[in-house]
Design a protein around this motif. Structure first.
Motif, PDB file in Angstrom:
ATOM      1  N   ARG A 101       0.837  -1.211   0.000  1.00  0.00           N
ATOM      2  CA  ARG A 101       0.000   0.000   0.000  1.00  0.00           C
ATOM      3  C   ARG A 101       0.867   1.255   0.000  1.00  0.00           C
ATOM      4  NH1 ARG A 101      -4.750   1.821   4.353  1.00  0.00           N
ATOM      5  NH2 ARG A 101      -5.314   3.739   3.230  1.00  0.00           N
ATOM      6  N   ALA A 110      -4.804  -0.654  -0.783  1.00  0.00           N
ATOM      7  CA  ALA A 110      -5.407   0.153   0.275  1.00  0.00           C
ATOM      8  C   ALA A 110      -6.684  -0.512   0.793  1.00  0.00           C
ATOM      9  CB  ALA A 110      -5.715   1.555  -0.240  1.00  0.00           C
ATOM     10  N   ASP A 113      -5.642  -3.597   2.786  1.00  0.00           N
ATOM     11  CA  ASP A 113      -5.098  -3.203   4.088  1.00  0.00           C
ATOM     12  C   ASP A 113      -6.224  -3.049   5.108  1.00  0.00           C
ATOM     13  OD1 ASP A 113      -3.543  -2.262   6.155  1.00  0.00           O
ATOM     14  OD2 ASP A 113      -3.225  -0.278   5.285  1.00  0.00           O
TER      15      ASP A 113
END
Length: 254
Positions: A101, A110, A113
């Motif tokens: 990320r 992202a 995550d």
């Protein structure tokens, strides 16, 4: 260990595939270095552009590897080992996602995550359920699936992920307190308190990242970095708490 690896790998690959479609285009994620207080170093390669927040992911991997390879106690059953190995592999798989990320600043890592954070927290009450009753293990896949699907809240609301994460954290803490009162001792209480304090540090330091950067102490070694240190510690103390509770349970059964 093969079963644990399969358990983690299959949903991991499925989530990676979905994250790389247009399904999550509306999810609210930060895709710039401005989101972090740590200054970038332009002379470093992209995967180290934000050195401390990148390198902390090595700690996740090493901590996961430590618990994955930790020698079994004489009382650890195959089921106990499976719970430990799945949790350890989750930490090891999570590290490169966070690092990617920061290196790429693209939507898919992202999203991942955020997404992978949920089943990691969900594994704590799953493990606690197994400690309390071996029959609870058959419900683990369904509970984990519910956790994964709860990320759908991020598609419905701007702060949907934060709501889902808050619920996961609350359930994990409440289940930990419940099993501590029922089965724990002084040692497990210490581990539980350290895990909860680390969790609080993880949340608060991340939220205050930019505010703390006003002070020289947090301008290079930032709040976000220290939040990740706390995250590694809450992982570690959760392992300590859950494995110790497992041993206590086996002793009580003898």
């Amino acid at each position: 260990m093969k079963s644990a690896l399969l358990h983690v790998t299959v949903p991991f690959v499925a989530c990676v595939a979905l994250a790389n479609t247009s399904l999550f285009d509306a999810v609210n994620v930060d895709l710039s270095y401005d989101h972090y207080a740590e200054p970038t170093v332009d002379s470093f390669p992209r995967f180290l552009a934000m050195p401390l927040n990148s390198l902390i992911n090595v700690a996740y991997a090493l901590m996961g590897l430590f618990w994955l390879l930790k020698h079994k106690s004489q009382r650890e059953t195959e089921d106990d080992a499976y719970m430990r190995e799945v949790f350890a592999l989750m930490a090891m798989f999570y590290a490169p996602v966070q690092w990617t990320r920061l290196a790429l600043l693209t939507r898919a890592p992202a999203v991942l995550d955020q997404w992978f954070t949920l089943p990691i927290f969900a594994w704590v009450p799953v493990w606690i359920g197994v400690i309390q009753s071996k029959s609870s293990q058959k419900h683990a896949p369904m509970l984990e699936l519910c956790s994964v699907l709860s990320y759908g809240l991020a598609l419905m609301f701007d702060r949907g992920f934060e709501v889902a994460l808050a619920c996961h954290v609350l359930v994990a803490v409440l289940k930990g307190a419940q099993v501590q009162m029922r089965l724990g001792d002084g040692q497990t209480l210490r581990y539980l308190v350290l895990a909860v304090l680390s969790c609080a540090g993880f949340v608060v330091l991340k939220l205050l990242d930019h505010w703390l950067a006003r002070f020289w102490l947090f301008q290079r070694v930032t709040g976000h970095f220290w939040s990740k240190v706390c995250d590694v510690l809450q992982f570690h103390y959760s392992f300590c708490f859950l494995t110790t509770l497992t041993r206590i349970t086996h002793k009580a059964q003898d």
